[in-house]
Design an enzyme around this catalytic site. Structure first.
Site, PDB file in Angstrom:
ATOM      1  CB  THR A  71      49.130  -6.546  13.813  1.00 44.58           C
ATOM      2  OG1 THR A  71      47.991  -5.760  13.456  1.00 44.58           O
ATOM      3  CG2 THR A  71      50.385  -5.708  13.629  1.00 44.58           C
ATOM      4  CG  ASN A 158      39.524  -3.769   6.421  1.00 47.14           C
ATOM      5  OD1 ASN A 158      40.125  -3.927   5.355  1.00 47.14           O
ATOM      6  ND2 ASN A 158      39.715  -2.710   7.177  1.00 47.14           N
ATOM      7  CD  GLN A 186      36.924  -8.275   8.452  1.00 48.78           C
ATOM      8  OE1 GLN A 186      35.817  -8.730   8.720  1.00 48.78           O
ATOM      9  NE2 GLN A 186      37.562  -7.440   9.262  1.00 48.78           N
ATOM     10  N   GLY A 207      41.264 -13.620  16.235  1.00 48.06           N
ATOM     11  CA  GLY A 207      40.113 -14.171  16.943  1.00 48.06           C
ATOM     12  C   GLY A 207      39.020 -13.168  17.248  1.00 48.06           C
ATOM     13  CG  HIS A 208      39.634  -8.747  17.769  1.00 47.29           C
ATOM     14  ND1 HIS A 208      38.994  -7.598  17.369  1.00 47.29           N
ATOM     15  CD2 HIS A 208      40.857  -8.712  17.193  1.00 47.29           C
ATOM     16  CE1 HIS A 208      39.793  -6.903  16.586  1.00 47.29           C
ATOM     17  NE2 HIS A 208      40.932  -7.553  16.459  1.00 47.29           N
ATOM     18  CB  CYS A 333      43.313   0.535  12.258  1.00 45.30           C
ATOM     19  SG  CYS A 333      43.163  -1.136  12.924  1.00 45.30           S
TER      20      CYS A 333
END
Length: 755
Positions: A71, A158, A186, A207-208, A333
Site C-alpha cells: 500500500t 489476488n 502476487q 513481504g508478508h 481486505c
C-alpha cells in the site's frame, strides 16, 4: 492441524525469516544511519538484502526502496507519477486519463482518486475493462493509452490468480507517454518479472505475501522515472523514504529472498501445477457441478477461485473452517464487507458466481504432505454436505424434524416437518432457497403436503408456484389438490404432519388475506407463523390494493386469544435479529398496536387510523390491545458477550451450565466443541433450528446460564440476543467464537448431533 489455504491474503513467516529477524533484534540491532561499527553492520546487512532483491527481480538499475508494504509502495508510485503530471498541466499534450485495471486491488483506484483530488489535477479515473478470462482488453487500452498519464495494472490478480499479459500491455502502450505501474505483490516468488527488460516504471511488493513478516515491502522505480518521496524527514533510503529502516523486517525478507534464490523449500512451477491439479480433483469430487471462475491455464498455479451452484460462499467458508481449512471469499481486505466479488463482476460472470465465490491459495513452499492433507479435508467437507442432504443421495445426519428456518436478506422461510410420518410443509417460500428445499425434501424422502404463503404480495409474485414445480414429484396427490390463493388445500381444516398439525387463523391487516398458521403437537400450541403481522419494522408497506391497515386491531386481538401473551411467534421478516417473539415481549413498554401501525403508515395516516380505532374500540381497549398481562420486558439484550477467561465464574455458579453449539450439522460433523467438564450439558442446536429449542431454554431456572458458541461469535451472539430478549437473562455468547478459543484446548468432546 490447521490447513492454511489463504496464502494470497498472507503467509506464515518462514523459519529462516524468523531466525534472521530475531538475530537482528538481538545482535545486529544498529541503526543503519549511524557511523559506528554497529551501525555499519546494519547498513551492510541492508545493502546485502537490497542487492539480493535486485538479482531476484532482475532489476540491476533503478531505485529499490524498502517500504512498509504494497500500500505504501502504491501510494508512493501514484504520488510520484501524478506530481510529474501536474507539471504538464496546460501543455498541448497534457494527459486526460488515469487508467487502472478493473480487477485491480482497491488500493490502486483509491490511491488514484485520493492524489488526483489532493493535487487538484481533475483527471478522469477510468477502469480498463477485462474479458471473461480476467485479462485486460488490450484493444481498449491501445485506443485510450495516448490520452493517459498513468496506467496501473497487476502482474497477477489476488482473487483469481489470473496472470496479466504484461508483454501485450507493453505493446498496447507503444507510442504513449503514459507512466506504467505494475502491482507485483502476487508475482513475487511465483513469476519471473525481469523488471529491467520491460518498460515498467513502478513495481510495489509486499513481504508478508511470501513468508516474510508484515510491515516490510519494496518499491522498484525505473531509472529515469519521476519520483516524489511520500515521507520526508531524516533522509533515509537516499532521502527517498525517510524514517528509520525496519531492520528486522529487512533481514527477514532477505532470508526469504535467499531461500527463493537458492531453491531452498520453494517448488518449481511444474510441481506447483501438479499440486493444483490434485486440489482440482479433490474439489470436483467434493462438490459436483463446481465451476472455476478463471481459466486455469492463465492463472498462477497456486490460486484457485471457484463457485458451487446452490451453495453460498458463507456456507462454504463455514464448512471449510469447521474442518480447519482456511480459505477466503475474495480479497482479505474486502472480506468483512460480505459483498459480491467486484473482480468477478468486472469479468462479467453471472450473479450466482460473483456472490458465491471462494478463493483457495497456497504458497510456493507448500509440500506434498500438506497438499495430501488439504485434499483429504476437502473431500471430507464434500462428504459432510452430502450426509446433510446437500446432494441427491439420502442424508444420514439430523433428518428434518420440527421447524427449520431459512433466511435471505432478513426474509424468513420455514420448513415444518415430521420425521416419523415423513411429511412436511413449506411456509413463505423464497426463490433463493427453493432449489435447496426441493433437494433436501427429496433427499430425505419426505412428502410435501403444502406450500403456503402467509399473505399475498403487492410488490412481487409468490415463489410458491416455482417450488411446487421444482418438487412436483414430492407433492401430495401429485400436485392435483385444489388450492386457495395462499396455497391452503381447499376443503381442509387442518394439515396433518404425523405428530404435528397446522391450522390457520385469518389476520387481515398487512393485506386483506393475511393469515397465521398455528403449529400444534400433543402438548398444545408449539408456535405460530405470523408473516408480517406482528414484528415491528417487519410490517413493510400497507398502501397496496390488498392492504387493510385498519383491520390490525381486531386481528391482533384474535391472535392474542389464539396464542396467549407468551405463545411463540415466527415472523416473515427478521430485520432486528429477534428469531422469534411473543405478544408480551413486543408490547412491553408501549401498546403493540401503536408500534405496528407506526411501522406501516406515514404520520398523518397513523394519526387518522389511531383516531378511528380509539372511537371504535375505546381508548382503554386500544391501549391494552394484545398486551396480555403486560409482562415486563426481557433481560438486557446488549451485554451478552463472555470472554473465554470469564467462563470460570459460570462453571462455578450454582445453576450449572448449558453449552449450545449453533453451527450447522455439516460443520458439527467436522469439528468439536471445548470440553468444559462433566457437569456441563452440551447441545447441538443449529441456528436454522433454533426455534425448536427456545421454549425449553425459556423453561430453565432463571439462574441457569446458557452459553452459545459458533465459529466466529456472530451466530452465537444472535442466539444469545434472541433468548435474552424473550426473558432468559443468563444467556451468553462466547466472544470471538471458537476461533479465539485458547489453544490447545483442555480436551475435546464429540457432540451428539441427534440432541
Amino acid at each position: 492441524m490447521e490447513i492454511y489455504l489463504d496464502a494470497n491474503a498472507t503467509t506464515p513467516v518462514m523459519a529462516q525469516a524468523r531466525a534472521a529477524a530475531l538475530a537482528t533484534m538481538a545482535e545486529d540491532y544498529g541503526n543503519p544511519s549511524s557511523i559506528h561499527s554497529t551501525g555499519l553492520k546494519a547498513r551492510a546487512l541492508m545493502d546485502a538484502v537490497r542487492g539480493r532483491a535486485r538479482q531476484v527481480l532482475g532489476a540491476p538499475t533503478g531505485q529499490l526502496l524498502f517500504v512498509s508494504g504494497a500500500t505504501e509502495g502504491i501510494q508512493t508510485a501514484v504520488l510520484s507519477a501524478l506530481s510529474a503530471l501536474r507539471e504538464r498541466r496546460g501543455a498541448p499534450d497534457a494527459p486526460e486519463l488515469l487508467l487502472y485495471g478493473a480487477t485491480e486491488h482497491k488500493a490502486v483506484p483509491e490511491a488514484l482518486k485520493h492524489w488526483n483530488a489532493l493535487l487538484g489535477l481533475g483527471l478522469q479515473v477510468v477502469a480498463i475493462p477485462v474479458g471473461p478470462d480476467g485479462r485486460h482488453d488490450l484493444g481498449w487500452l491501445r485506443d485510450h493509452a495516448p490520452r493517459a498519464g498513468l496506467v496501473c495494472t497487476m502482474a497477477a490478480n489476488n482473487e483469481t490468480g489470473v496472470i496479466s499479459d504484461l508483454d501485450g500491455i507493453a505493446a498496447a502502450l507503444e507510442g504513449s507517454a503514459a507512466l506504467w505501474m505494475v502491482d507485483s505483490v502476487q508475482a513475487l516468488g511465483k513469476l519471473p518479472l525481469h523488471l529491467a527488460q520491460r518498460r515498467i516504471d513502478y513495481a510495489p511488493f509486499s513481504g508478508h505475501k511470501l513468508y516474510a513478516p508484515k510491515g516490510i515491502g519494496m518499491l522498484y522505480v525505473r531509472e529515469g522515472a519521476p519520483f516524489t518521496p511520500l515521507l520526508a524527514g531524516g533522509g533515509q533510503e537516499g532521502a527517498q523514504r525517510s524514517g528509520t529502516e525496519n531492520m528486522s523486517g529487512i533481514a527477514a525478507l532477505g532470508a526469504v529472498l535467499a531461500a527463493l534464490q537458492g531453491g531452498l523449500g520453494f517448488k518449481n512451477p511444474a510441481t506447483l501445477v501438479g499440486y493444483r491439479a490434485r486440489l482440482v480433483d479433490a474439489l470436483q469430487e467434493a462438490f459436483p457441478g463446481l465451476v472455476f471462475n478463471a481459466p486455469l491455464d492463465l492463472c498462477l498455479p497456486t490460486t484457485l477461485n471457484f463457485s458451487v451452484p446452490g451453495l453460498s460462499s458463507k456456507l462454504l467458508l463455514d464448512l471449510f473452517d469447521a474442518a480447519d481449512v482456511r480459505v477466503s471469499g475474495g480479497s482479505a481486505c474486502s472480506a468483512a464487507q460480505a459483498k459480491p466479488s467486484f473482480v468477478l463482476e468486472a469479468m462479467g460472470l453471472p450473479v450466482w458466481q460473483t456472490a458465491s465465490a471462494v478463493r483457495l491459495s497456497f504458497g510456493p513452499a507448500a509440500d506434498a504432505d500438506f497438499i495430501d492433507e488439504a485434499c483429504a479435508r476437502i473431500r471430507a467437507c464434500g462428504e459432510s454436505l452430502r450426509d446433510c442432504c446437500f446432494g441427491s443421495t439420502p442424508g444420514r445426519v439430523m433428518p428434518a424434524d420440527g421447524v427449520t428456518r431459512f433466511v435471505v436478506d432478513a426474509a424468513c422461510c420455514y420448513l415444518v416437518a415430521d420425521e416419523q410420518s415423513r411429511r412436511c410443509v413449506v411456509i413463505d417460500p423464497l426463490p433463493e432457497v427453493n432449489e435447496r428445499l426441493a433437494q433436501q425434501i427429496r433427499c430425505q424422502g419426505y412428502t410435501l403436503a403444502a406450500v403456503l404463503d402467509t399473505h399475498s404480495h403487492g410488490d412481487h409474485a409468490s415463489s410458491a408456484p416455482e417450488l411446487r414445480d421444482a418438487a412436483r414429484d414430492l407433492l401430495e396427490g401429485g400436485g392435483a389438490t385444489p388450492l386457495d390463493p395462499l396455497g391452503w388445500p381447499r376443503g381442509t381444516e387442518h394439515i396433518s404432519l404425523g405428530a404435528l398439525s397446522l391450522t390457520r387463523l385469518a389476520l387481515p391487516g398487512h393485506t386483506e388475506d393475511s393469515t397465521a398458521y398455528l403449529l400444534r403437537d400433543a402438548q398444545g400450541l408449539r408456535m405460530a407463523f405470523v408473516g408480517d403481522t406482528v414484528m415491528p419494522g417487519a410490517l413493510g408497506r400497507s398502501d397496496f390494493v390488498q392492504s387493510a391497515p385498519l383491520a390490525f386491531g381486531p386481528s391482533l386481538r384474535r391472535l392474542e386469544e389464539a396464542v396467549g401473551p407468551h405463545g411463540l411467534l415466527a415472523p416473515g421478516h427478521d430485520y432486528d435479529q429477534r428469531a422469534a417473539t411473543t405478544l408480551s415481549t413486543e408490547c412491553a413498554g408501549q401498546p403493540l398496536l401503536s408500534r405496528v401501525l407506526r411501522g406501516a403508515m406515514e404520520a398523518a395516516a397513523f394519526a387518522a387510523a389511531k383516531s378511528e380505532l380509539e372511537q371504535g374500540l375505546g381508548l382503554t381497549e386500544y391501549q391494552t390491545l394484545a398486551c396480555g398481562a403486560r409482562v415486563a420486558p426481557g433481560a438486557d439484550t446488549t451485554s451478552h458477550e463472555l470472554e473465554s477467561a470469564a467462563l470460570h465464574d459460570l462453571l462455578q455458579g450454582p445453576g450449572g451450565l448449558v453449552v449450545v453449539d449453533v453451527r450447522e450439522p455439516y460443520e458439527q460433523r467436522l469439528s468439536t466443541t471445548p470440553d468444559l467438564g462433566p457437569d456441563v450439558h452440551y447441545q447441538a442446536v443449529p441456528m436454522s433450528r433454533l426455534l425448536n429449542a427456545l421454549p425449553s431454554w425459556l423453561a430453565l431456572p432463571a439462574e441457569t446460564p446458557v452459553l452459545f458458541v459458533c465459529r466466529s461469535g456472530n451466530r452465537s451472539a444472535y442466539a444469545a440476543h434472541a433468548l435474552r430478549r424473550l426473558g432468559h437473562a443468563q444467556s451468553w455468547n462466547l466472544a470471538g467464537g471458537l476461533a479465539l478459543w485458547p489453544k490447545p484446548m483442555p480436551g475435546l468432546l464429540d457432540i451428539d448431533l441427534a440432541a
